[in-house]
Structures are given as structure tokens and as C-alpha cells.
Design an enzyme around this catalytic site. Structure first.
Site, PDB file in Angstrom:
ATOM      1  N   ASP A  86       0.863  -1.180   0.000  1.00  0.00           N
ATOM      2  CA  ASP A  86       0.000   0.000   0.000  1.00  0.00           C
ATOM      3  C   ASP A  86       0.898   1.226   0.000  1.00  0.00           C
ATOM      4  O   ASP A  86       2.101   1.138   0.220  1.00  0.00           O
ATOM      5  CB  ASP A  86      -0.922  -0.034   1.218  1.00  0.00           C
ATOM      6  CG  ASP A  86      -2.102   0.903   1.077  1.00  0.00           C
ATOM      7  OD1 ASP A  86      -2.221   1.553   0.024  1.00  0.00           O
ATOM      8  OD2 ASP A  86      -2.897   0.994   2.027  1.00  0.00           O
ATOM      9  N   ASP A 121      -2.831   7.526  -3.564  1.00  0.00           N
ATOM     10  CA  ASP A 121      -4.113   8.191  -3.805  1.00  0.00           C
ATOM     11  C   ASP A 121      -4.479   9.071  -2.618  1.00  0.00           C
ATOM     12  O   ASP A 121      -3.862   8.999  -1.554  1.00  0.00           O
ATOM     13  CB  ASP A 121      -5.212   7.153  -4.057  1.00  0.00           C
ATOM     14  CG  ASP A 121      -5.272   6.085  -2.974  1.00  0.00           C
ATOM     15  OD1 ASP A 121      -4.204   5.688  -2.478  1.00  0.00           O
ATOM     16  OD2 ASP A 121      -6.377   5.654  -2.614  1.00  0.00           O
ATOM     17  N   CYS A 278     -15.548 -22.335  17.782  1.00  0.00           N
ATOM     18  CA  CYS A 278     -14.552 -22.490  16.724  1.00  0.00           C
ATOM     19  C   CYS A 278     -13.617 -23.619  17.119  1.00  0.00           C
ATOM     20  O   CYS A 278     -13.452 -23.912  18.312  1.00  0.00           O
ATOM     21  CB  CYS A 278     -13.790 -21.173  16.547  1.00  0.00           C
ATOM     22  SG  CYS A 278     -12.372 -21.249  15.433  1.00  0.00           S
ATOM     23  N   CYS A 283      -8.544 -21.945  19.461  1.00  0.00           N
ATOM     24  CA  CYS A 283      -9.785 -22.247  20.178  1.00  0.00           C
ATOM     25  C   CYS A 283      -9.838 -23.695  20.647  1.00  0.00           C
ATOM     26  O   CYS A 283     -10.592 -24.027  21.568  1.00  0.00           O
ATOM     27  CB  CYS A 283     -10.985 -21.927  19.293  1.00  0.00           C
ATOM     28  SG  CYS A 283     -11.086 -20.174  18.860  1.00  0.00           S
TER      29      CYS A 283
END
Length: 503
Positions: A86, A121, A278, A283
Site C-alpha cells: 500500500d 491516492d 470455533c 480455540c
């Protein structure tokens, strides 16, 4: 150069392959945001072990800290990983001016050679002032023009350059920004929609759907499309259905720092969980209580790893739905997870004609349709059948309508076979089957997909029954049958009196 190929399609979504200088990436794909300077959080090795072969990192941060001086793959020891960089636009959104120019950041990316690069941008973000939003669009267009000459001169680098689309919630500006790509299609091989992050944080999913549709419908279909900051499983399949091919986000770590646990349907505070819904490695090994007793650093990493597994699982489920041709059904299932997600689904239905346009008519291994409620009326298959009925040419003066009844036959196929047995060699009428969702199905085409390959509930919602009646009445009004015969239609509330005004 051709960098993107489509393998499977469903609605306007697709499974494709993105060819980069470091390898091929199957899409839809998620690029985890990694800050390589924060090695105590999530490392590249951990991202790789979870199952990702790609990530995105911030070239502005690398430049500012003089961290990467040459080939980014070699310096990060990630030669087999696909790396996107980025440009620092997020920092502009957060902090304003960042003290670097567009050309500086483009030249830096050319130097470090990522697989995918982004110009600097000017993000619209959540700007509520139209004139300021407009400035971000035209400044981004200006920067795309400014960078194009350098990019063309360095095409041998084989970097895929991203054209950022801005405009925020102002859809006319998004349209203007997207249309600007047509001038640079030979330079920018990928497009990306910016500025959804703040809207997603505020659960304005329906607005983001509008933005995606506006951007996608104003660029060429074959251009791969990225959504900046789209990292929550709740919105991913809806964005994919419109044709988003890749996503990036730091949500997995940002939420983890705040003790937030991501599932595929919602986000929980860790303190509110008694059990983990999960079975990922985290988990399976720990309970919520175990994580709460960890120090902050360990807990953040554990939650971040879980969150990444959840995001990856969502992408796999979405791709499987596309492969099976069941993306619409998957969206219906997801829609009821949260009111904001349901709003996104309803907004997506506003663009049902766009979804139908790109939805494949023929599939290699077609699956039967699961039709549930009034929302199923927006499926491409139902829309196409309605259009077919509008073009149907009457053959006889009489019409015989047999109403489908699951009590008589378990399947639509068995039902229409029984009708064929009844009418035998009789040929005095046009024979149709009245079916909720479809309206009328001509017996002569009832073997074609999906007209005998569907499942409907035993109890049909009133709005679906009303829709069926409306379709039948409209059909009769368009034609000039002298006699109408209804057979076995009492259960559906369809009788001669209810359609007599149409004749």
C-alpha cells in the site's frame, strides 16, 4: 498483459487466478495487513502457517523507516509469498499530510519490487462535504496520470499496478473515479475501491454495497477488483457477489488488541464468551478464560491468529458456494446474522439485474435450487424464467394449469410425470404447472434446468403465493385463451374467480 483469468462464476462473483511475478494467487483472496516493524505481533511465518500465501504491507512505513532498501521478497525472506504494498493513503486518512509525494512512493515501490503496487491516492474516507470529496477524486485521477509515465518506463518490473477508485458515499463521484480507469487500462492492471473502512466500522454495509456496485459497473468486467479495508467475514460474500476479487485489512489485529473475537457472523467481546464457537488451533487449545488470564501481548497474538483463521474460513466457504452455484443461498443464510448484514443483502437485491447479467446460464455440475421465501424471488434463475414467460407464444385456445403439490409428489419431476400420464395423448390445451416462485412452467420444457430441480418449503409465505398469482394473471392478460382450466389449485388459493378479471 493478461494477469487475471476466471475459472468459475456465480452471480457477478467469480473464482479466478491472478498471475503475479512471484506466482499465481487464487481469488477471491484476502491480504492480511502486516506491519513488518512490529515483529512481536504477527509474523510473516505465522501468516504462512495459517494458510496465506500473500500479504500486504505499507510501503510508506517501509520508506519512512528505511527498512527495505532493495528487493522486498529477499529482504523479508518471502520469495514464495505474493506481496502487495500500500502507499500510505491510510496514514493520510488518519493523520492528514504525511510528507511524501506520489512519485516518491511510486519510485520506491519500483525499487523494492512488490508483486502488486499502489499509487499514493488521496482517500475520501467519511467526508461529509461533497466539494471536499470531489477534490479527493480529481486529485487521485491527477496522481494516476502523474505516475503513469514512470510506470510505463518500468514495465519490465512486472508489477501489477492498482488504480484506486475514490468518492466515498457520493456515488456520482465513485462513478467518475471508476470511469477514469478507461484512460489507463494499459497501465493499471487492477482496480481498487478505497474508503470503505469508516463506513464498515459504522455498520453501513448497505452504503458499501452501493459503492462497490457503482465502481464495478463502470469498469471492464475482466479487470481484477480489490476492496481496501474489507476484512470482516460478515460483508465478504456480499462484496464477492458483486465481483470483488481481493481484500485487505488489519481488522484481525486491531480487533485482537481490543479483546474482540471475530466469528463468521458477528464480533464478540472476549469477556462475553463462555465457550469458543470455533475449532481452530487457538480455540482448540484454550478457553476464553485462559485467554483472559494471559498477558496482553500473548492474548493479542492468540486472538489475532484466531481472527485470521476465521477470515480464511469465510473465503473458503464463499468459494465453495461459488463452485457449487449456491452463492445466492449462502447470502440468504448470512443475511440473518445481523440487521446490518440483512440491510446489505436487501441493498444487493436492488442490483439483481446486474447479478443476473453475469450469472452463468449453464453450469458443469448444476445443483437444484433451494427456494425459501420472498427473497428467493430475486434469484437469477427466477428472473430469467419470468422473462421467458413474457416471450411465450400461445399455441392453443385453452390453457390447463396444474398446481404443484408436494403432498402428491415429493419432487417436481415426479409431479410433472404424473401430469403427462393424465393428459396422455390429449392435445387440446397448452399445459402449465403452477409453482410458487416460478409462476407458470410450460409442461414441454419442465425437464430443463432448473424447472424440475428445486426444493421449496412445505409452507409457502403469503408474499410468494401472491407473487405466483400475479405472474399467472399477467400471463393470462398477455395472451388470449378462450378457456382456462385449473386443476388441484385449492391449496394455493388459486381459483377461477381469483383470475377471472384477467381473461
Amino acid at each position: 498483459m493478461t494477469v487475471f483469468e476466471v475459472k468459475y462464476e456465480d452471480l457477478a462473483g467469480r473464482i479466478g487466478t491472478l498471475r503475479t511475478r512471484s506466482g499465481t494467487l487464487e481469488t477471491p483472496a484476502f491480504f492480511p495487513v502486516i506491519n513488518v516493524l512490529k515483529k512481536d505481533e504477527i509474523s510473516i511465518d505465522e501468516i504462512r502457517n495459517i494458510g496465506f500465501k500473500n500479504f500486504i504491507t505499507n510501503s510508506y512505513i517501509l520508506y519512512k523507516n528505511n527498512y527495505i532498501k532493495d528487493d522486498i521478497h529477499k529482504e523479508l525472506r518471502s520469495e514464495e509469498m505474493i506481496i502487495m504494498t500500500d502507499s500510505g493513503a491510510y496514514q493520510i486518512l488518519e493523520y492528514g499530510e504525511i510528507g511524501i509525494t506520489n512519485l516518491q512512493i511510486v519510485n520506491y515501490q519500483l525499487k523494492i519490487k512488490p508483486d502488486i503496487g499502489v499509487i499514493l491516492d488521496l482517500p475520501t474516507g467519511n467526508i461529509n462535504d461533497y466539494d471536499n470529496a470531489k477534490k479527493t477524486v480529481y486529485e487521485t485521477l491527477k496522481r494516476a496520470e502523474e505516475a503513469s509515465e514512470i510506470i510505463v518506463k518500468n514495465q519490465d518490473n512486472n508489477i501489477i499496478w492498482v488504480y484506486p477508485i475514490q468518492g466515498g458515499r457520493y456515488l456520482d463521484l465513485v462513478k467518475t473515479s471508476a470511469e477514469g480507469l478507461s484512460k489507463f487500462e494499459h497501465i493499471y492492471n487492477m482496480a481498487a475501491l478505497g474508503s470503505p473502512t469508516v463506513l464498515l466500522e459504522k455498520y453501513m454495509y448497505d452504503t458499501v454495497i452501493d459503492m462497490i456496485y457503482t465502481a464495478k459497473s463502470n469498469i471492464k468486467r475482466g479487470i481484477p477488483f480489490h476492496l481496501f479495508g474489507g476484512g470482516l467475514p460478515h460483508i465478504i460474500p456480499f462484496a464477492v457477489a458483486l465481483g470483488v476479487d481481493s481484500f485487505d485489512s488489519a481488522s484481525y489485529i486491531i480487533y485482537a488488541r481490543d479483546n474482540r473475537y471475530i466469528t463468521r457472523t458477528r464480533v464478540y467481546k472476549l469477556e462475553d464468551l463462555e465457550y469458543f464457537p470455533c475449532s481452530c488451533p487457538i480455540c482448540s487449545k484454550y478457553t476464553p478464560k485462559d485467554l483472559l488470564e494471559m498477558n496482553e501481548k500473548e492474548r493479542t497474538k492468540a486472538l489475532a491468529i484466531h481472527n485470521l483463521y476465521t477470515i480464511l474460513e469465510e473465503f473458503k466457504a464463499t468459494k465453495q458456494a461459488i463452485k457449487e452455484g449456491r452463492l445466492f443461498e449462502y447470502l440468504q443464510e448470512k443475511a440473518y446474522s445481523h440487521p446490518a448484514v440483512y440491510s446489505a443483502f436487501k441493498r444487493l437485491m436492488k442490483y439483481k439485474d446486474y447479478l443476473e447479467k453475469f450469472d452463468p446460464r449453464i453450469r458443469g455440475d448444476p445443483k437444484g435450487l433451494f427456494l425459501f421465501d420472498g427473497n428467493s424471488l430475486h434469484r437469477p434463475e427466477i428472473i430469467r424464467h419470468s422473462r421467458f414467460l413474457e416471450r411465450y407464444i400461445q399455441k392453443k385456445d385453452k390453457i390447463s394449469i396444474y398446481c404443484y403439490d408436494k403432498a402428491i409428489s415429493d419432487t417436481a419431476y415426479d409431479f410433472k410425470e404424473k401430469i403427462r400420464e393424465k393428459i396422455a395423448d390429449r392435445n387440446e390445451s397448452d399445459v402449465f404447472i403452477a409453482v410458487p416462485f416460478f409462476g407458470l412452467i410450460p409442461l414441454e420444457i419442465s425437464d430443463s434446468y432448473p424447472l424440475s430441480q428445486f426444493e421449496i418449503p412445505n409452507e409457502i409465505d403469503e408474499d410468494v403465493i401472491d407473487d405466483m398469482k400475479t405472474k399467472i394473471i399477467s400471463f393470462l392478460r398477455r395472451n388470449n385463451y378462450q378457456k382456462v382450466e385449473l386443476i388441484n389449485c385449492e391449496k394455493l388459493g388459486l381459483h377461477i374467480d381469483s383470475i377471472s378479471t384477467s381473461s
